[in-house]
Motif scaffolding. Structure first.
Motif, PDB file in Angstrom:
ATOM      1  N   PRO A 549     -98.535-125.272 -36.083  1.00 30.77           N
ATOM      2  CA  PRO A 549     -97.291-125.976 -36.444  1.00 30.77           C
ATOM      3  C   PRO A 549     -96.099-125.680 -35.535  1.00 30.77           C
ATOM      4  O   PRO A 549     -94.982-126.079 -35.859  1.00 30.77           O
ATOM      5  CB  PRO A 549     -97.018-125.461 -37.859  1.00 30.77           C
ATOM      6  N   TYR A 550     -96.303-125.004 -34.430  1.00 28.95           N
ATOM      7  CA  TYR A 550     -95.161-124.565 -33.620  1.00 28.95           C
ATOM      8  C   TYR A 550     -94.799-125.597 -32.562  1.00 28.95           C
ATOM      9  O   TYR A 550     -95.656-126.344 -32.064  1.00 28.95           O
ATOM     10  CB  TYR A 550     -95.476-123.216 -32.975  1.00 28.95           C
ATOM     11  N   THR A 551     -93.494-125.624 -32.188  1.00 32.38           N
ATOM     12  CA  THR A 551     -93.021-126.595 -31.193  1.00 32.38           C
ATOM     13  C   THR A 551     -92.154-125.952 -30.112  1.00 32.38           C
ATOM     14  O   THR A 551     -91.754-126.631 -29.169  1.00 32.38           O
ATOM     15  CB  THR A 551     -92.195-127.707 -31.871  1.00 32.38           C
ATOM     16  N   VAL A 552     -91.861-124.666 -30.250  1.00 31.66           N
ATOM     17  CA  VAL A 552     -90.965-124.001 -29.295  1.00 31.66           C
ATOM     18  C   VAL A 552     -91.578-122.655 -28.918  1.00 31.66           C
ATOM     19  O   VAL A 552     -92.079-121.924 -29.784  1.00 31.66           O
ATOM     20  CB  VAL A 552     -89.561-123.781 -29.896  1.00 31.66           C
ATOM     21  N   ALA A 553     -91.536-122.319 -27.619  1.00 31.69           N
ATOM     22  CA  ALA A 553     -92.043-121.025 -27.144  1.00 31.69           C
ATOM     23  C   ALA A 553     -90.992-120.355 -26.269  1.00 31.69           C
ATOM     24  O   ALA A 553     -90.307-121.020 -25.492  1.00 31.69           O
ATOM     25  CB  ALA A 553     -93.334-121.218 -26.353  1.00 31.69           C
ATOM     26  N   ARG A 554     -90.879-119.040 -26.408  1.00 32.56           N
ATOM     27  CA  ARG A 554     -89.973-118.265 -25.557  1.00 32.56           C
ATOM     28  C   ARG A 554     -90.643-116.949 -25.158  1.00 32.56           C
ATOM     29  O   ARG A 554     -91.234-116.257 -25.987  1.00 32.56           O
ATOM     30  CB  ARG A 554     -88.655-117.952 -26.296  1.00 32.56           C
ATOM     31  N   TRP A 555     -90.543-116.622 -23.860  1.00 31.68           N
ATOM     32  CA  TRP A 555     -91.026-115.342 -23.366  1.00 31.68           C
ATOM     33  C   TRP A 555     -89.934-114.295 -23.563  1.00 31.68           C
ATOM     34  O   TRP A 555     -88.739-114.585 -23.385  1.00 31.68           O
ATOM     35  CB  TRP A 555     -91.378-115.435 -21.885  1.00 31.68           C
ATOM     36  N   VAL A 556     -90.331-113.080 -23.919  1.00 35.13           N
ATOM     37  CA  VAL A 556     -89.376-111.982 -24.103  1.00 35.13           C
ATOM     38  C   VAL A 556     -89.259-111.249 -22.773  1.00 35.13           C
ATOM     39  O   VAL A 556     -90.214-110.617 -22.303  1.00 35.13           O
ATOM     40  CB  VAL A 556     -89.835-111.020 -25.217  1.00 35.13           C
ATOM     41  N   THR A 557     -88.085-111.321 -22.167  1.00 35.26           N
ATOM     42  CA  THR A 557     -87.881-110.792 -20.818  1.00 35.26           C
ATOM     43  C   THR A 557     -88.137-109.294 -20.727  1.00 35.26           C
ATOM     44  O   THR A 557     -88.738-108.813 -19.764  1.00 35.26           O
ATOM     45  CB  THR A 557     -86.448-111.105 -20.350  1.00 35.26           C
ATOM     46  N   ASP A 558     -87.704-108.524 -21.725  1.00 33.84           N
ATOM     47  CA  ASP A 558     -87.775-107.060 -21.637  1.00 33.84           C
ATOM     48  C   ASP A 558     -89.046-106.464 -22.237  1.00 33.84           C
ATOM     49  O   ASP A 558     -89.119-105.249 -22.477  1.00 33.84           O
ATOM     50  CB  ASP A 558     -86.548-106.441 -22.311  1.00 33.84           C
ATOM     51  N   GLY A 559     -90.045-107.290 -22.518  1.00 34.42           N
ATOM     52  CA  GLY A 559     -91.350-106.782 -22.908  1.00 34.42           C
ATOM     53  C   GLY A 559     -91.467-106.379 -24.362  1.00 34.42           C
ATOM     54  O   GLY A 559     -90.607-106.679 -25.212  1.00 34.42           O
ATOM     55  N   TRP A 560     -92.558-105.677 -24.643  1.00 40.94           N
ATOM     56  CA  TRP A 560     -92.914-105.354 -26.029  1.00 40.94           C
ATOM     57  C   TRP A 560     -91.936-104.403 -26.700  1.00 40.94           C
ATOM     58  O   TRP A 560     -91.737-104.444 -27.922  1.00 40.94           O
ATOM     59  CB  TRP A 560     -94.329-104.775 -26.083  1.00 40.94           C
ATOM     60  N   GLU A 561     -91.290-103.523 -25.931  1.00 40.33           N
ATOM     61  CA  GLU A 561     -90.325-102.600 -26.539  1.00 40.33           C
ATOM     62  C   GLU A 561     -89.176-103.365 -27.182  1.00 40.33           C
ATOM     63  O   GLU A 561     -88.691-102.998 -28.259  1.00 40.33           O
ATOM     64  CB  GLU A 561     -89.790-101.629 -25.475  1.00 40.33           C
ATOM     65  N   ARG A 581     -98.001-110.447 -21.809  1.00 40.48           N
ATOM     66  CA  ARG A 581     -96.552-110.441 -22.018  1.00 40.48           C
ATOM     67  C   ARG A 581     -96.214-111.119 -23.338  1.00 40.48           C
ATOM     68  O   ARG A 581     -96.858-112.098 -23.724  1.00 40.48           O
ATOM     69  CB  ARG A 581     -95.841-111.151 -20.856  1.00 40.48           C
ATOM     70  N   PRO A 582     -95.199-110.629 -24.060  1.00 41.71           N
ATOM     71  CA  PRO A 582     -94.899-111.184 -25.392  1.00 41.71           C
ATOM     72  C   PRO A 582     -94.302-112.597 -25.306  1.00 41.71           C
ATOM     73  O   PRO A 582     -93.415-112.879 -24.500  1.00 41.71           O
ATOM     74  CB  PRO A 582     -93.886-110.200 -25.978  1.00 41.71           C
ATOM     75  N   VAL A 583     -94.808-113.462 -26.181  1.00 46.12           N
ATOM     76  CA  VAL A 583     -94.307-114.832 -26.309  1.00 46.12           C
ATOM     77  C   VAL A 583     -94.067-115.103 -27.788  1.00 46.12           C
ATOM     78  O   VAL A 583     -94.934-114.857 -28.624  1.00 46.12           O
ATOM     79  CB  VAL A 583     -95.331-115.857 -25.755  1.00 46.12           C
ATOM     80  N   LEU A 584     -92.891-115.616 -28.120  1.00 50.13           N
ATOM     81  CA  LEU A 584     -92.547-115.909 -29.507  1.00 50.13           C
ATOM     82  C   LEU A 584     -92.637-117.413 -29.743  1.00 50.13           C
ATOM     83  O   LEU A 584     -92.100-118.208 -28.956  1.00 50.13           O
ATOM     84  CB  LEU A 584     -91.131-115.418 -29.824  1.00 50.13           C
ATOM     85  N   LEU A 585     -93.320-117.818 -30.819  1.00 49.59           N
ATOM     86  CA  LEU A 585     -93.477-119.230 -31.168  1.00 49.59           C
ATOM     87  C   LEU A 585     -92.679-119.539 -32.428  1.00 49.59           C
ATOM     88  O   LEU A 585     -92.699-118.774 -33.398  1.00 49.59           O
ATOM     89  CB  LEU A 585     -94.959-119.567 -31.402  1.00 49.59           C
ATOM     90  N   PHE A 586     -91.977-120.688 -32.406  1.00 50.53           N
ATOM     91  CA  PHE A 586     -91.124-121.096 -33.520  1.00 50.53           C
ATOM     92  C   PHE A 586     -91.532-122.487 -33.989  1.00 50.53           C
ATOM     93  O   PHE A 586     -91.977-123.316 -33.191  1.00 50.53           O
ATOM     94  CB  PHE A 586     -89.654-121.119 -33.084  1.00 50.53           C
ATOM     95  N   ASN A 587     -91.293-122.753 -35.270  1.00 51.54           N
ATOM     96  CA  ASN A 587     -91.602-124.075 -35.814  1.00 51.54           C
ATOM     97  C   ASN A 587     -90.675-125.148 -35.253  1.00 51.54           C
ATOM     98  O   ASN A 587     -91.074-126.303 -35.086  1.00 51.54           O
ATOM     99  CB  ASN A 587     -91.495-124.076 -37.338  1.00 51.54           C
ATOM    100  N   ASN A 588     -89.435-124.761 -34.948  1.00 47.33           N
ATOM    101  CA  ASN A 588     -88.462-125.726 -34.459  1.00 47.33           C
ATOM    102  C   ASN A 588     -87.309-124.987 -33.783  1.00 47.33           C
ATOM    103  O   ASN A 588     -87.272-123.751 -33.746  1.00 47.33           O
ATOM    104  CB  ASN A 588     -87.946-126.607 -35.612  1.00 47.33           C
ATOM    105  N   LEU A 602     -81.537-109.751 -27.665  1.00 50.81           N
ATOM    106  CA  LEU A 602     -82.921-110.034 -27.293  1.00 50.81           C
ATOM    107  C   LEU A 602     -82.935-111.133 -26.225  1.00 50.81           C
ATOM    108  O   LEU A 602     -82.494-112.256 -26.466  1.00 50.81           O
ATOM    109  CB  LEU A 602     -83.712-110.482 -28.523  1.00 50.81           C
ATOM    110  N   LYS A 603     -83.418-110.813 -25.055  1.00 52.60           N
ATOM    111  CA  LYS A 603     -83.402-111.753 -23.931  1.00 52.60           C
ATOM    112  C   LYS A 603     -84.668-112.610 -23.942  1.00 52.60           C
ATOM    113  O   LYS A 603     -85.782-112.090 -23.863  1.00 52.60           O
ATOM    114  CB  LYS A 603     -83.302-110.997 -22.609  1.00 52.60           C
ATOM    115  N   LEU A 604     -84.464-113.915 -24.088  1.00 49.11           N
ATOM    116  CA  LEU A 604     -85.576-114.865 -24.146  1.00 49.11           C
ATOM    117  C   LEU A 604     -85.463-115.852 -22.987  1.00 49.11           C
ATOM    118  O   LEU A 604     -84.360-116.209 -22.573  1.00 49.11           O
ATOM    119  CB  LEU A 604     -85.558-115.622 -25.480  1.00 49.11           C
ATOM    120  N   THR A 605     -86.598-116.317 -22.497  1.00 49.71           N
ATOM    121  CA  THR A 605     -86.605-117.310 -21.417  1.00 49.71           C
ATOM    122  C   THR A 605     -87.675-118.362 -21.705  1.00 49.71           C
ATOM    123  O   THR A 605     -88.751-118.031 -22.220  1.00 49.71           O
ATOM    124  CB  THR A 605     -86.853-116.649 -20.047  1.00 49.71           C
ATOM    125  N   PRO A 606     -87.392-119.645 -21.397  1.00 48.85           N
ATOM    126  CA  PRO A 606     -88.368-120.709 -21.699  1.00 48.85           C
ATOM    127  C   PRO A 606     -89.392-120.929 -20.597  1.00 48.85           C
ATOM    128  O   PRO A 606     -90.180-121.848 -20.690  1.00 48.85           O
ATOM    129  CB  PRO A 606     -87.470-121.938 -21.857  1.00 48.85           C
TER     130      PRO A 606
END
Length: 614
Positions: A549-561, A581-588, A602-606
């Motif tokens: 069900p996810y539509t948005v993804a963001r990579w976490v720049t500073d890693g798992w910590e 590398r950590p990637v966060l998925l969001f519904n919207n 929290l630094k995120l990049t698309p």
């Protein structure tokens, strides 16, 4: 840009690429050279000042960091210098358009006039016509659409042409964007009846960002069309790009008879014939002549005379320097399906298009006549020859001379020396072994898993690195599973090769150590269709998909910590990419904004790049 149809995803991508393209002097990349001036012989390194040299010599030497003319510098010390005459005769360009504007058909006709093929096909063709040369995948033949970028190399007159045919569908935009990184020029195909369309707008913005000279071919004049003045006004108004018409159409639809060459005031009248063969020219006569009036017909002739007079008053003669700067777009009219105006376009394009140019680096730029070899890997392709299950890296040569068997270094594989023992010149899915190649050429390199999209390969002791090519932020996610246990080995092999190509991206759940189902991440549905079709046709492995069900993804720049410092995270799926590398998925987008509000640090990049490897 959003108002012009770029969209959020396209803007993110442009920002990623543009952020890495800030030009600075190239002093750190200059190679040892010998500078000859009357009465002096001075050895220098880049912009360093030789001891005892007069100040005026030092000033000239310092210009080396700003792309000094090759006439002022002797660079014979390197065995990889490309001859100037080989650089100057090469023309490299990508064709871009909205789906169905006739891009691949134009590609076929350019190959026909270039003598590369004897009979031209089309993507949407009758059953008895041949298939398009550039559309070689099984799914491309079945659906009648271009799915993957294709390289076609051929000779025409004194020029060597590297033509990059790109997909038009928005689901394959990422492949097109990568291919534009390897182009020196862009040809924008516009449907005469529809004018500018969304995908054309997006791809033009990328070409502009890359500072590519852009040529416009208004296609399908053999169908009822917009007024040429309307098309010119639309391009100039939406793109803020003045047009310089090189030819003017004589009628449209059933009345389309040919074009007027505005440089010579000659009328080129064509006759419809076999669409797979070259157009038959009835006559080439002066515009203001009884012969032209008789061939065109009284009413249409008077309309053409009036239009030509108006357009010459409205637009100044084409300035070649402005074309190369991307400040003016030479404009052509024709019908690729009927071959009207195609050869005129090809000849004039070759006269105006730029030869291989300086390539932007992460810092500064690199001239095509730089004494060392360098190339950008912009595409990977598996199974050009399905019998051998091979994987090919497409590399655009940016400087120097390629020679079979040469040893190079990779910007990403630190201190690793690679031997380029096998290289091919490409013509869609066909290949010929190549021993030498020069700037502007695109060659295929055997890829045993060492190359990644965006890699720079080079010779010499001074590292060279071009800006990387990021992956798009995916918007659709699906679990993929093998449909049959007996096909599991083929399934895994095929999936790995398709992931290496960048057909889709792969993620896994945070806790998955490789035993669970991988998650495919893509921009559009057609990418999933391509993966399933190719797994079945090329690897004999059927698969099933389960949507997420996810539509948005963001990579976490500073890693798992950084992720652990913010936990617990609610309404967020925590995944990892193929490099862990950590990637966060969001519904919207709301879910993303909610997280950003709660954790502003929290630094995120698309987007993401392939990581460096020791």
């Amino acid at each position: 840009a959003t108002a012009q149809g770029m969209g959020y995803r396209g803007l993110l991508f442009l920002a990623a690429w543009g952020a890495l393209s800030l030009p600075q002097p190239l002093a750190s990349l200059a190679q040892p050279t010998k500078t000859r001036l009357p009465g002096f012989r001075v050895a220098c390194m880049g912009s360093g000042k030789p001891r005892g040299a007069p100040e005026f010599i030092s000033r000239i030497i310092r210009r080396r960091s700003h792309n000094i003319s090759p006439k002022a510098v002797e660079v014979s010390s390197s065995p990889h210098v490309a001859p100037t005459e080989e650089i100057d005769r090469r023309r490299n360009f990508a064709i871009i358009s909205h789906p169905d504007a006739g891009k691949t058909t134009l590609t076929e006709k350019l190959l026909l006039y270039g003598g590369a093929i004897q009979s031209a096909g089309a993507v949407r063709s009758r059953a008895d016509q041949r298939r398009a040369t550039s559309d070689w995948m099984e799914l491309e033949k079945q659906r009648g659409i271009s799915i993957t970028s294709t390289v076609l190399t051929f000779e025409y007159l004194t020029n060597r042409i590297n033509l990059l045919d790109t997909p038009g569908h928005q689901d394959f935009s990422e492949d097109t964007y990568r291919t534009l990184a390897a182009a020196d020029n862009a040809v924008m195909v516009v449907d005469a009846a529809k004018g500018l369309e969304p995908q054309t707008r997006k791809l033009f913005e990328v070409a502009r960002m890359r500072k590519l000279p852009t040529f416009t071919f208004v296609n399908k004049m053999d169908r009822p069309a917009l007024s040429p003045f309307q098309i010119i006004d639309e391009i100039e108004r939406e793109f803020n790009l003045p047009c310089c018409p090189m030819v003017w159409p004589i009628g449209d639809g059933d009345r389309f008879k040919g074009v007027v060459d505005l440089a010579t005031d000659e009328v080129l009248i064509f006759q419809k014939g076999d669409r797979a063969k070259k157009a038959t020219s009835i006559a080439t006569v002066p515009l203001e002549s009884p012969e032209a009036e008789e061939l065109i017909g009284d009413e249409l002739y008077m309309s053409v005379l009036e239009d030509v007079e108006i357009i010459k008053e409205m637009t100044p003669p084409c300035d070649a320097e402005q074309v190369l700067k991307g400040e003016v777009s030479p404009l052509f009219f024709g019908s690729a399906m009927n071959n009207f105006g195609v050869e005129v376009f090809l000849r004039k394009f070759l006269d105006l298009a730029q030869a291989p140019k300086a390539t932007e680096l992460k810092e500064g730029s690199l001239d095509a006549n730089h004494p060392e070899f360098s190339a950008l890997v912009f595409k990977l392709q598996a199974n050009l020859n399905p019998k051998h299950r091979d994987c090919m890296a497409f590399a655009r040569i940016c400087s120097g001379k390629f020679e079979k068997g040469m040893k190079v270094k990779s910007s990403r594989l630190k201190n690793r020396v690679l031997t380029l023992s096998q290289a091919q010149m490409l013509f869609a899915s066909d290949r010929d072994t190549v021993d030498t190649a020069y700037p502007g050429d695109v060659i295929g390199l055997n890829n045993p898993g060492l190359f990644a999209i965006g890699d720079t390969i080079f010779t010499g002791n001074t590292p060279i690195q071009f800006p990387g090519i990021p992956s798009f932020s995916p918007e659709m996610f699906m679990y993929i599973r093998s449909a049959a246990p007996s096909q599991y080995k083929s399934f895994n092999k095929g999936l790995k090769q398709l992931l290496d190509e960048g057909t889709v991206q792969m993620l896994r759940a945070r806790s998955d150590q490789g035993e669970g189902s991988p998650i495919l991440a893509a921009v559009g549905q057609l990418q999933f269709d391509v993966v399933q079709s190719r797994l079945e046709n090329e690897y004999n492995a059927e698969s099933t998909l389960e949507p997420l069900p996810y539509t948005v993804a963001r990579w976490v720049t500073d890693g798992w910590e950084a992720v652990e410092a913010c936990e617990p995270l609610y309404n967020v799926f925590i995944a990892k990419d193929r490099w862990e590398r950590p990637v966060l998925l969001f519904n919207n987008d709301w879910g993303l904004k909610n997280l950003e509000d709660k954790h502003p640090d929290l630094k995120l990049t698309p987007w993401a790049y392939a990581p460096d490897m020791e």
